[in-house]
Design a protein around this motif. Structure first.
Motif, short mmCIF file in Angstrom:
data_model
loop_
_atom_site.label_atom_id
_atom_site.label_comp_id
_atom_site.label_asym_id
_atom_site.label_seq_id
_atom_site.Cartn_x
_atom_site.Cartn_y
_atom_site.Cartn_z
N LYS A 104 1.22 -1.10 -0.53
CA LYS A 104 -0.01 -0.43 0.19
C LYS A 104 0.70 1.34 -0.35
CE LYS A 104 -2.98 1.88 3.40
NZ LYS A 104 -4.04 1.96 4.45
N VAL A 118 1.42 5.14 -0.04
CA VAL A 118 0.24 6.91 0.69
C VAL A 118 1.43 7.86 0.48
CG1 VAL A 118 -0.38 7.76 2.36
CG2 VAL A 118 -0.32 5.21 3.03
N ILE A 159 -11.98 -2.04 -4.79
CA ILE A 159 -11.75 -0.81 -5.06
C ILE A 159 -12.84 -0.45 -6.51
CG2 ILE A 159 -10.14 1.10 -5.72
CD1 ILE A 159 -8.74 -0.46 -4.62
N TYR A 162 -4.78 2.13 -8.42
CA TYR A 162 -4.74 3.35 -7.36
C TYR A 162 -6.08 3.85 -7.25
CZ TYR A 162 -4.32 8.11 -6.37
OH TYR A 162 -4.41 9.17 -5.61
N ASP A 163 -6.84 3.53 -6.02
CA ASP A 163 -8.06 4.49 -5.42
C ASP A 163 -8.05 5.92 -5.77
OD1 ASP A 163 -10.32 5.04 -3.90
OD2 ASP A 163 -9.64 2.76 -2.74
N THR A 164 -9.16 5.73 -6.39
CA THR A 164 -8.86 8.08 -6.32
C THR A 164 -9.34 8.71 -5.25
OG1 THR A 164 -10.62 7.82 -7.96
CG2 THR A 164 -8.97 8.05 -8.93
N LYS A 165 -11.20 7.11 -4.61
CA LYS A 165 -11.37 7.91 -3.26
C LYS A 165 -10.69 8.19 -2.15
CE LYS A 165 -16.15 6.07 -4.49
NZ LYS A 165 -17.27 5.31 -4.10
N LYS A 166 -9.34 7.06 -1.81
CA LYS A 166 -8.76 7.62 -0.56
C LYS A 166 -7.70 7.87 -0.98
CE LYS A 166 -11.01 3.74 1.69
NZ LYS A 166 -10.71 2.60 2.09
N GLY A 167 -6.67 7.96 -1.63
CA GLY A 167 -5.90 8.62 -2.38
C GLY A 167 -4.93 7.80 -1.90
N ILE A 168 -5.35 6.27 -2.59
CA ILE A 168 -4.05 5.11 -2.86
C ILE A 168 -3.35 3.54 -3.33
CG2 ILE A 168 -3.42 2.84 -0.14
CD1 ILE A 168 -5.32 4.72 1.34
N TYR A 199 -2.18 0.87 -4.74
CA TYR A 199 -2.36 -0.64 -4.11
C TYR A 199 -1.05 -1.77 -5.41
CZ TYR A 199 -5.66 -0.14 -0.70
OH TYR A 199 -6.47 0.87 0.26
#
Length: 189
Positions: A72, A74, A133, A175-181, A183
């Motif tokens: 993950k 950040v 995601i 890439y999770d755009t809602k959480k900005g993370i 993987y």
């Protein structure tokens, strides 16, 4: 004479310890996070400065370096904007959802081949704790360190190829755009 030898040994020991400490400190100061380094080497992208990785899952202690890893990443707020701007411009990063092949492989499900036969997949995400995601981008690549993976088009994995594979050797970035993370999933079976 004994005092001179003792003094020389202590003096040389202190110098040696000081040199080793300086080298070790320097290498720690300039060493790169191993997850970040692995991502950059395999996806040929420099992650923004300040990106921090966390290894969520790793069972790479098996035979012939088989295993599954999940990292993950950040970003800093500035780094997040930079990364999103970069992948939005790239043609090889796809918008979610995953392709049917990767959806079945990662999250589980059944797929029909061209003859109508159904094959079920258990999904790796549940095993490693990868969340579902729904909004973001993804990219898959073959693990170039595995010779057989060089002959499989993991970037465009289709159902026919997926069903005929006996093992998997690839990286998947989501890439999770809602959480900005971000993987990174690494699978060698």
């Amino acid at each position: 004479m004994k005092k001179f030898v003792l003094f020389s040994v202590v003096f040389l020991s202190l110098i040696l310890v000081s040199i080793l400490f300086a080298i070790f400190s320097f290498s720690l100061l300039f060493s790169q996070d191993s997850g970040v380094k692995e991502f950059e080497e395999n996806f040929n992208i420099r992650l923004p400065r300040g990106t921090v990785s966390e290894k969520i899952y790793d069972d790479y202690s098996g035979f012939h370096n088989d295993g599954v890893k999940l990292y993950k990443f950040v970003f800093t707020p500035k780094g997040m904007k930079s990364f999103v701007s970069y992948i939005e411009k790239q043609k090889d990063w796809e918008k979610l959802p995953l392709s049917q092949s990767y959806q079945a492989l990662i999250y589980g499900g059944e797929v029909k081949d061209f003859s109508g036969n159904v094959t079920g997949f258990g999904g790796f995400a549940k095993e490693v704790g990868l969340p579902k995601i729904s909004s973001g981008y993804w990219k898959a690549i073959g693990d170039k360190s595995v010779i057989t993976a060089r002959f499989i088009d993991y970037e465009n994995l289709d159902i026919k190829t997926l069903i005929n594979l006996n093992s998997y050797d690839f990286y998947l970035a989501i890439y999770d755009t809602k959480k900005g993370i971000l993987y990174m999933f690494h699978i060698n079976t």
